[in-house]
Enzyme design. Structure first.
Site, PDB file in Angstrom:
ATOM      1  N   PHE A 275       0.834  -1.216   0.000  1.00 39.11           N
ATOM      2  CA  PHE A 275       0.000   0.000   0.000  1.00 39.11           C
ATOM      3  C   PHE A 275       0.866   1.263   0.000  1.00 39.11           C
ATOM      4  O   PHE A 275       0.443   2.312   0.442  1.00 39.11           O
ATOM      5  CB  PHE A 275      -0.927   0.020   1.220  1.00 39.11           C
ATOM      6  CG  PHE A 275      -1.882  -1.140   1.264  1.00 39.11           C
ATOM      7  CD1 PHE A 275      -1.888  -1.987   2.362  1.00 39.11           C
ATOM      8  CD2 PHE A 275      -2.739  -1.421   0.201  1.00 39.11           C
ATOM      9  CE1 PHE A 275      -2.751  -3.076   2.412  1.00 39.11           C
ATOM     10  CE2 PHE A 275      -3.595  -2.502   0.240  1.00 39.11           C
ATOM     11  CZ  PHE A 275      -3.609  -3.331   1.344  1.00 39.11           C
TER      12      PHE A 275
ATOM     13  N   LYS B 210       7.382   8.675   0.613  1.00 33.79           N
ATOM     14  CA  LYS B 210       6.632   7.415   0.676  1.00 33.79           C
ATOM     15  C   LYS B 210       5.143   7.758   0.734  1.00 33.79           C
ATOM     16  O   LYS B 210       4.668   8.336   1.711  1.00 33.79           O
ATOM     17  CB  LYS B 210       7.054   6.632   1.921  1.00 33.79           C
ATOM     18  CG  LYS B 210       6.369   5.294   2.088  1.00 33.79           C
ATOM     19  CD  LYS B 210       6.987   4.568   3.266  1.00 33.79           C
ATOM     20  CE  LYS B 210       6.312   3.259   3.587  1.00 33.79           C
ATOM     21  NZ  LYS B 210       6.944   2.601   4.771  1.00 33.79           N
TER      22      LYS B 210
ATOM     23  N   ASP C 267       9.273  -6.480  11.510  1.00 28.31           N
ATOM     24  CA  ASP C 267       9.233  -6.884  10.102  1.00 28.31           C
ATOM     25  C   ASP C 267      10.629  -6.851   9.489  1.00 28.31           C
ATOM     26  O   ASP C 267      10.817  -6.426   8.351  1.00 28.31           O
ATOM     27  CB  ASP C 267       8.278  -5.970   9.308  1.00 28.31           C
ATOM     28  CG  ASP C 267       7.844  -6.607   7.983  1.00 28.31           C
ATOM     29  OD1 ASP C 267       7.425  -5.863   7.074  1.00 28.31           O
ATOM     30  OD2 ASP C 267       7.962  -7.851   7.850  1.00 28.31           O
TER      31      ASP C 267
END
Ligand SMILES: Nc1cc2c(nn1)-c1ccccc1CC2
Length: 292
Positions: free
Chosen positions: A23, A41, A139
């Protein structure tokens, strides 16, 4: 967090696309006022609570709060500004243009121990900065580790989309991360902690040294089963010439019991990371060893 009132394009000129995620799309941008080169971003906002597209606002806010808290370390991406449009929230970030560590490893198939150890040491220094602020990345994987410039062993941790503050005594449970990098406590839906990041450091180290993924199975469930049973091995194909230090470093991270798993400080003290430069005067009992 304060969002800039002025339109993004008043301040920045958009350049090439640098990368994209599920996304988010990241562009190289130029500041109109100073000519500075930065990265922007664009994170797609979720429009309706029931939608599966886009990112919920509170998740984007969390990423911004974490970035604000952890900025300022040479191995962590720096946030400069935040803008909003009807469809996106735009993070203006420090430009890192050396590509993903993932691509660097693929280009070499795997790295020699000295190069791998140098990369892992930088990742550990960045993680120590996070963990000292009770931030857990959640992550860590080669795609989320960028080289500052091509060919230089200088890295930045870039994507804090799943990161959060986890304070001692406040259990946080969530089923997130990328299957082949998640620790057993994530699969078992048990409390997450800084140790969850350390397991992922083990997976990244194994990949840098071999090009293979230690727990990856043919299906997601097989991968999860390998993780919860800590079912991995150092295949002779790739690890025949790997030092005992490197294998010991990895095996101290692939530990199911989070209280027994190596911490970031213990990793930074490990001989594979400290390398041959350990002088006898470093090993005085009780000496505080300056790692910077
Ligand atoms: N998910 C991603 C992905 C990326 C970035 N951030 N988040 C990024 C940040 C600064 C410079 C360049 C990039 C490109 C890849």
């Amino acid at each position: 967090f304060k969002i800039n009132e002025t339109p993004f394009s008043d301040s920045y000129e958009i350049g090439d696309e640098l990368g994209s995620g599920q996304f988010a799309v990241v562009y190289k941008v130029t500041c109109r006022k100073t000519g500075a080169k930065l990265a922007a971003k664009f994170i797609k906002k979720r429009r309706y609570a029931t939608s599966r597209r886009g990112v919920p606002r509170n998740h984007i806010e969390r990423e911004i709060e974490v970035l604000r808290d952890v900025g300022g370390h040479e191995n962590v991406i720096q946030l400069h500004d935040v803008f909003e449009t009807p469809n996106d929230i735009i993070l203006v970030l420090e430009l890192v243009s050396g590509g993903e560590l993932f691509d660097h490893v693929c280009a070499h198939e795997y790295l020699n121990e000295a190069e791998a150890s140098a990369f892992i040491k930088q990742i550990l220094l960045g993680i120590r900065h996070l963990h000292n602020r009770f931030v857990v990345h959640l992550d860590l994987k080669p795609e989320n580790i960028m080289l500052l410039r091509r060919g230089e062993p200088r890295i930045k941790l870039i994507d804090f989309g799943l990161s959060r503050h986890i304070y001692p005594g406040i259990p946080v449970k969530d089923m997130i991360g990328t299957p082949e990098f998640v620790a057993p406590e994530v699969v078992n839906y048990e409390a997450l902690s800084p140790a969850t990041d350390m397991w992922a450091v083990g997976v990244v180290t194994y990949i840098l040294l071999s090009g293979g993924s230690p727990f990856l199975g043919r299906t997601r469930d097989e991968t999860f089963c390998n993780i919860t049973s800590v079912n991995y091995h150092f295949s002779q194909t790739y690890f025949a010439n790997t030092s005992q230090f490197a294998k010991d470093f990895i095996s101290r991270l692939f530990v199911k019991d989070v209280s027994a798993r190596a911490t970031v400080d213990e990793c930074l003290q490990h001989p594979w990371i400290r390398g041959p430069d350990i002088g006898i005067n470093d090993i005085r009992v009780g000496a505080t060893i300056n790692l910077s």
